[in-house]
Scaffold this motif. Structure first.
Motif, PDB file in Angstrom:
ATOM      1  N   ARG A 415       0.821  -1.204   0.000  1.00 56.48           N
ATOM      2  CA  ARG A 415       0.000   0.000   0.000  1.00 56.48           C
ATOM      3  C   ARG A 415       0.859   1.259   0.000  1.00 56.48           C
ATOM      4  N   ALA A 416       1.871   1.297   0.880  1.00 52.62           N
ATOM      5  CA  ALA A 416       2.693   2.496   0.998  1.00 52.62           C
ATOM      6  C   ALA A 416       3.430   2.788  -0.301  1.00 52.62           C
ATOM      7  N   GLU A 417       3.966   1.749  -0.951  1.00 47.75           N
ATOM      8  CA  GLU A 417       4.692   1.960  -2.204  1.00 47.75           C
ATOM      9  C   GLU A 417       3.756   2.455  -3.305  1.00 47.75           C
ATOM     10  N   LEU A 418       2.587   1.834  -3.397  1.00 49.70           N
ATOM     11  CA  LEU A 418       1.624   2.251  -4.419  1.00 49.70           C
ATOM     12  C   LEU A 418       1.178   3.695  -4.198  1.00 49.70           C
ATOM     13  N   ALA A 425       3.150  10.248  -9.538  1.00 50.68           N
ATOM     14  CA  ALA A 425       2.496  10.410 -10.838  1.00 50.68           C
ATOM     15  C   ALA A 425       1.652  11.680 -10.871  1.00 50.68           C
ATOM     16  N   ALA A 426       0.988  11.991  -9.759  1.00 49.49           N
ATOM     17  CA  ALA A 426       0.165  13.205  -9.704  1.00 49.49           C
ATOM     18  C   ALA A 426       1.021  14.464  -9.751  1.00 49.49           C
ATOM     19  N   LEU A 427       2.235  14.380  -9.196  1.00 51.41           N
ATOM     20  CA  LEU A 427       3.131  15.524  -9.178  1.00 51.41           C
ATOM     21  C   LEU A 427       3.976  15.637 -10.442  1.00 51.41           C
ATOM     22  N   CYS A 428       4.021  14.575 -11.228  1.00 50.69           N
ATOM     23  CA  CYS A 428       4.906  14.527 -12.388  1.00 50.69           C
ATOM     24  C   CYS A 428       4.509  15.566 -13.443  1.00 50.69           C
ATOM     25  N   PRO A 429       5.483  16.241 -14.061  1.00 51.17           N
ATOM     26  CA  PRO A 429       5.149  17.165 -15.158  1.00 51.17           C
ATOM     27  C   PRO A 429       4.399  16.430 -16.263  1.00 51.17           C
ATOM     28  N   ALA A 430       3.356  17.047 -16.782  1.00 54.27           N
ATOM     29  CA  ALA A 430       2.535  16.427 -17.823  1.00 54.27           C
ATOM     30  C   ALA A 430       2.303  17.429 -18.937  1.00 54.27           C
ATOM     31  N   ASP A 431       1.878  16.922 -20.106  1.00 57.15           N
ATOM     32  CA  ASP A 431       1.581  17.823 -21.212  1.00 57.15           C
ATOM     33  C   ASP A 431       0.209  18.455 -21.003  1.00 57.15           C
ATOM     34  N   GLU A 432      -0.248  19.210 -21.991  1.00 56.28           N
ATOM     35  CA  GLU A 432      -1.497  19.959 -21.836  1.00 56.28           C
ATOM     36  C   GLU A 432      -2.735  19.074 -21.785  1.00 56.28           C
ATOM     37  N   TYR A 433      -2.561  17.760 -22.012  1.00 58.14           N
ATOM     38  CA  TYR A 433      -3.687  16.836 -21.917  1.00 58.14           C
ATOM     39  C   TYR A 433      -3.529  15.866 -20.746  1.00 58.14           C
ATOM     40  N   GLY A 446      12.770  13.482  -3.817  1.00 55.74           N
ATOM     41  CA  GLY A 446      13.456  13.990  -4.987  1.00 55.74           C
ATOM     42  C   GLY A 446      14.447  13.022  -5.596  1.00 55.74           C
ATOM     43  N   GLN A 447      14.549  11.824  -5.038  1.00 54.59           N
ATOM     44  CA  GLN A 447      15.470  10.827  -5.564  1.00 54.59           C
ATOM     45  C   GLN A 447      14.898  10.193  -6.831  1.00 54.59           C
ATOM     46  N   PRO A 448      15.703   9.467  -7.622  1.00 56.14           N
ATOM     47  CA  PRO A 448      15.208   8.817  -8.837  1.00 56.14           C
ATOM     48  C   PRO A 448      14.058   7.869  -8.532  1.00 56.14           C
ATOM     49  N   ALA A 449      13.395   7.467  -9.599  1.00 58.65           N
ATOM     50  CA  ALA A 449      12.186   6.661  -9.462  1.00 58.65           C
ATOM     51  C   ALA A 449      12.471   5.321  -8.791  1.00 58.65           C
ATOM     52  N   PHE A 450      11.417   4.624  -8.468  1.00 56.54           N
ATOM     53  CA  PHE A 450      11.456   3.395  -7.698  1.00 56.54           C
ATOM     54  C   PHE A 450      12.083   2.257  -8.511  1.00 56.54           C
ATOM     55  N   SER A 451      12.748   1.347  -7.837  1.00 57.19           N
ATOM     56  CA  SER A 451      13.495   0.287  -8.517  1.00 57.19           C
ATOM     57  C   SER A 451      12.587  -0.656  -9.295  1.00 57.19           C
ATOM     58  N   ASP A 452      11.414  -0.957  -8.776  1.00 54.97           N
ATOM     59  CA  ASP A 452      10.478  -1.875  -9.449  1.00 54.97           C
ATOM     60  C   ASP A 452       9.288  -1.093 -10.004  1.00 54.97           C
ATOM     61  N   LEU A 453       9.566   0.025 -10.642  1.00 55.50           N
ATOM     62  CA  LEU A 453       8.516   0.915 -11.115  1.00 55.50           C
ATOM     63  C   LEU A 453       7.580   0.226 -12.101  1.00 55.50           C
ATOM     64  N   ASP A 454       8.125  -0.609 -13.000  1.00 59.67           N
ATOM     65  CA  ASP A 454       7.285  -1.265 -14.007  1.00 59.67           C
ATOM     66  C   ASP A 454       6.203  -2.126 -13.363  1.00 59.67           C
ATOM     67  N   LEU A 456       4.933  -1.764 -10.344  1.00 57.95           N
ATOM     68  CA  LEU A 456       3.965  -0.903  -9.672  1.00 57.95           C
ATOM     69  C   LEU A 456       3.021  -0.243 -10.673  1.00 57.95           C
ATOM     70  N   LEU A 457       3.557   0.196 -11.822  1.00 56.33           N
ATOM     71  CA  LEU A 457       2.710   0.798 -12.842  1.00 56.33           C
ATOM     72  C   LEU A 457       1.738  -0.212 -13.433  1.00 56.33           C
ATOM     73  N   THR A 458       2.194  -1.453 -13.581  1.00 58.74           N
ATOM     74  CA  THR A 458       1.304  -2.514 -14.086  1.00 58.74           C
ATOM     75  C   THR A 458       0.114  -2.697 -13.153  1.00 58.74           C
ATOM     76  N   ARG A 459       0.376  -2.673 -11.858  1.00 54.90           N
ATOM     77  CA  ARG A 459      -0.722  -2.832 -10.908  1.00 54.90           C
ATOM     78  C   ARG A 459      -1.661  -1.624 -10.944  1.00 54.90           C
ATOM     79  N   LEU A 460      -1.104  -0.426 -11.117  1.00 58.81           N
ATOM     80  CA  LEU A 460      -1.937   0.776 -11.137  1.00 58.81           C
ATOM     81  C   LEU A 460      -2.814   0.858 -12.383  1.00 58.81           C
ATOM     82  N   THR A 461      -2.483   0.086 -13.411  1.00 55.03           N
ATOM     83  CA  THR A 461      -3.311   0.063 -14.620  1.00 55.03           C
ATOM     84  C   THR A 461      -4.256  -1.135 -14.655  1.00 55.03           C
TER      85      THR A 461
END
Length: 502
Positions: A415-418, A425-433, A446-454, A456-461
């Motif tokens: 839960r904490a990692e997600l 993701a909410a804070l990440c710079p995004a385009d106009e859409y 401010g450190q680089p992204a998470f080691s198992d980001l892929d 975590l993103l798979t679960r969020l989708t």
């Protein structure tokens, strides 16, 4: 006959009259609704408790403990909790004649520190639940979208489809186009679509508003013989009609150019409606009929609105309404504050921009609640504490689907990692859409992204976990966006509220 009335009066003495009136608990009363329970929720009076009724006079109401204050004007009705303690029920904060339907009223305001005049000014300055109706100082931004629509209609004589996520102000833009077109001599008519309205019902409604004064008579017109009618709707055949018959009627328009605006087209689920509209667009494009359609709907892409009719995309100019810029959001808040006669502290304006991320709906909503908080405490300057109150209200009023998706996403392990990834993701710079690159995600420190980001993103989708994010395939990579764009603002506000970083 005399015996009959004696019996009626004798029977009346045994009737139970509670504070709800003589028919409150009876099944034969026309009012209905309250069935034998006093307002306080106390047990219904038994036969021994029934009061006598004076013969021939009006019934005397039985006094029920705790109801006197509940029935007095200006007080909230009372109820009782399971422990038997009296609880004051919620109530409206402003009576109707104190400004709910206008900026002025005669009744006293019930909200501490809020006058009817100020309440009305705030509602007019910040309109999160209502699109802008007038082109005035409160209509901010959207210049590029307005120019593109006007160019398509005026120069290209092309039909237009305006689309984008919820909360971006599409209906406000459509209202602005309607007024601008009317000022230029167009006959601009807007219809809000509904799943209950058929294709025939919708266009009969529009044609009913086109007066016969715009009818072109002549031998080249198939309806030249019809001279006694008031609106173009009368030229349509009874019952259903074909697209060809509709186009023949529209061909009779003379002396103006009709701009027909179909708002909230995403509500249309009837495939027959969509098929006929596609055919109509093709026919209008191939002819010289003085009619242009502006279709407005919630969608992330054209396929979501047009469905199985990609061929008509050639007949349409697409206008994807983007998010507002930070400068536009700042101007929106400043214009509302100036209209209401209040001020927002500069750091509050900046924080609102951080939370809303270009979505005007949330900018209006936070502005309204924060302004009300400031006025209720006797100030004309909105401070951080007022923004905190506004965020609490926004979280309480959040769409149920967003809350459910968020909770489902965090259910189970990690839960904490997600939560941290979603926040990033909410804070990440995004385009106009609202589309962002996962390579730009950074942790809270401010450190680089998470080691198992892929993973975590798979679960969020994943649909089973709420499908909070949606992948956006591009050549050689995937970018992402929030499936419901309002989720982004919800995440930022909720975590700021929970972590005390407002």
């Amino acid at each position: 006959m005399r015996n009959f009335f004696r019996k009626r009066r004798a029977a009346g003495a045994d009737e139970d009259f509670t504070s709800s009136g003589p028919m409150a608990g009876g099944s034969g009363g026309s009012g209905g609704g309250i069935t034998g329970q006093p307002l306080t929720g106390q047990p219904f009076a038994g036969p021994a408790e029934r009061p006598p009724v004076a013969m021939g006079g009006p019934p005397r109401l039985r006094t029920v403990p705790g109801t006197a204050d509940a029935l007095r004007p200006g007080t909230a009705p009372a109820s009782r909790d399971p422990a038997g303690d009296e609880v004051e029920l919620p109530r409206f904060t402003m009576p109707v004649n104190a400004g709910l339907r206008g900026p002025r009223g005669t009744a006293p305001a019930l909200l501490t520190g809020m006058t009817p005049e100020m309440n009305g000014r705030l509602r007019e300055a910040f309109t999160p639940t209502r699109p802008k109706q007038a082109l005035n100082g409160l209509f901010i931004g959207r210049t590029a979208a307005l120019k593109r629509i006007i160019s398509a209609v005026e120069e290209e004589r092309a039909h237009v489809i305006l689309f984008g996520d919820r909360g971006r102000g599409k209906t406000s833009v459509a209202n602005a186009i309607e007024q601008i077109a009317t000022q230029a001599g167009y006959l601009a008519l807007k219809l809000t679509c509904s799943a209950e309205l058929s294709f025939e019902d919708s266009f009969r409604h529009l044609l009913r508003r086109i007066p016969s004064t715009y009818y072109r008579s002549g031998m080249d017109n198939p309806f030249a013989a019809r001279r006694t009618f008031t609106s173009f709707n009368e030229l349509l055949p009874e019952g259903t009609f074909s697209v060809t018959e509709l186009n023949e009627v529209l061909a009779g328009i003379y002396g103006t150019h009709a701009l027909l605006i179909l708002d909230e087209y995403d509500r249309i689920t009837d495939e027959d409606f969509r098929n006929k509209l596609a055919e109509m667009l093709k026919n209008l494009t191939d002819s010289s009929i003085a009619v242009t359609l502006l279709i407005v709907g919630v969608a992330e892409n054209l396929d979501q609105l047009l469905g199985k009719h990609p061929s008509i995309q050639r007949s349409l100019v697409p206008v994807h309404l983007p998010l507002m810029t930070d400068k536009e959001i700042e101007r929106l808040i400043s214009a509302g504050a100036e209209n209401a006669g209040i001020a927002f502290a500069p750091d509050v304006v900046r924080r609102i921009g951080d939370f809303v991320r270009g979505l005007p709906y949330y900018a209006q909503l936070l502005g309204l609640h924060a302004a009300r908080s400031a006025v209720s405490r006797g100030s004309t300057t909105v401070e951080r504490s007022d923004l905190g109150y506004a965020i609490s209200r926004c979280l309480q009023e959040a769409e149920r689907g967003i809350v459910d998706s968020y909770n489902r996403m965090l259910a189970g392990a990690r839960r904490a990692e997600l939560e941290d990834v979603l926040h990033a993701a909410a804070l990440c710079p995004a385009d106009e859409y609202g589309v962002f690159d996962p390579s730009e995600l950074t942790a809270a420190d401010g450190q680089p992204a998470f080691s198992d980001l892929d993973d975590l993103l798979t679960r969020l989708t994943a649909v089973d976990h709420g499908a909070v994010l949606a992948p956006v395939p591009e050549p050689g990579r995937f970018r992402y966006r929030f499936r419901n764009q309002m989720m982004r603002q919800y995440v930022l506000m909720r975590l700021a509220h929970e972590r005390g970083t407002i």
